[in-house]
Scaffold this motif. Structure first.
Motif: not given
Length: 204
Positions: A105-108, A124-126, A132-136, A157-160
């Motif tokens: 797990i990571s914290a953004l 594994s889902k990030a 990402l859209l749902r979480k943000i 692309k943001f995640w990369v």
């Protein structure tokens, strides 16, 4: 008919010459109309082909400049001004590890309206745009493009772009009270502290 027979030969010749000129002029006008239509159609086809090639040549770069997240729309033909991509700023990406040694797990950390917001993500889902859209969006983040598929593509692309910016892992306690904190050390965790169980729930 009688009038035609009474016309002098040179007048007949003039008459037929005028008719020929009039006929040629009419044919030329039709030819020009046809030629204009063909030229317009060719121009239209060329324009559509240029548009197709322009779309192929166009792509987006996602750049994290300082804390700002910027879209640089690239085109091999022309330079396009960059623009802000979201209503939030990037403040950090931290891998999390439980005091028992669990991870994944990571914290953004984002800044929205001058306040820190934390988005907990399953690693594994990030990389999935929809996740990402749902979480943000759940913490008030907005992507400044219209179509949902474009928002998801931006977030992939943001995640990369931010993955190389990850810091060292941050430990999260599994319970309150005295907790083993690695290297045979112990730390007292007060009630109300963020625990691993709540982080896992928040990341789903």
């Amino acid at each position: 008919m009688t009038n035609m027979l009474n016309v002098a030969p040179n007048e007949m010749q003039i008459f037929y010459e005028k008719e020929r000129i009039r006929t040629d002029a009419a044919l030329m006008r039709e030819y020009c109309k046809s030629d204009i239509k063909e030229a317009y159609q060719r121009k239209k086809e060329v324009r559509h082909e240029l548009q197709r090639e322009a779309r192929k040549a166009q792509y987006d770069d996602i750049v994290v400049a300082g804390n700002e997240i910027i879209i640089r729309k690239r085109n091999s033909w022309i330079d396009i001004p960059e623009r802000r991509a979201a209503n939030f700023k990037f403040r950090g990406l931290f891998p999390l590890i439980s005091s028992d040694g669990d991870g994944g797990i990571s914290a953004l950390e984002l800044e929205i309206m001058d306040a820190a917001r934390y988005v907990y993500l399953i690693d594994s889902k990030a990389g999935r745009g929809g996740y990402l859209l749902r979480k943000i969006m759940a913490v008030g983040g907005q992507i400044l493009v219209d179509a949902v598929k474009d928002q998801e593509n931006f977030l992939r692309k943001f995640w990369v772009a931010i993955l190389p910016l990850r810091t060292d892992a941050v430990m999260v306690p599994t319970h309150t009270g005295w907790v083993s904190w690695g290297n045979s050390a112990f730390r007292f965790v007060e009630k109300g502290a963020t625990l691993w169980e709540s982080v896992m729930k928040a990341a789903k």
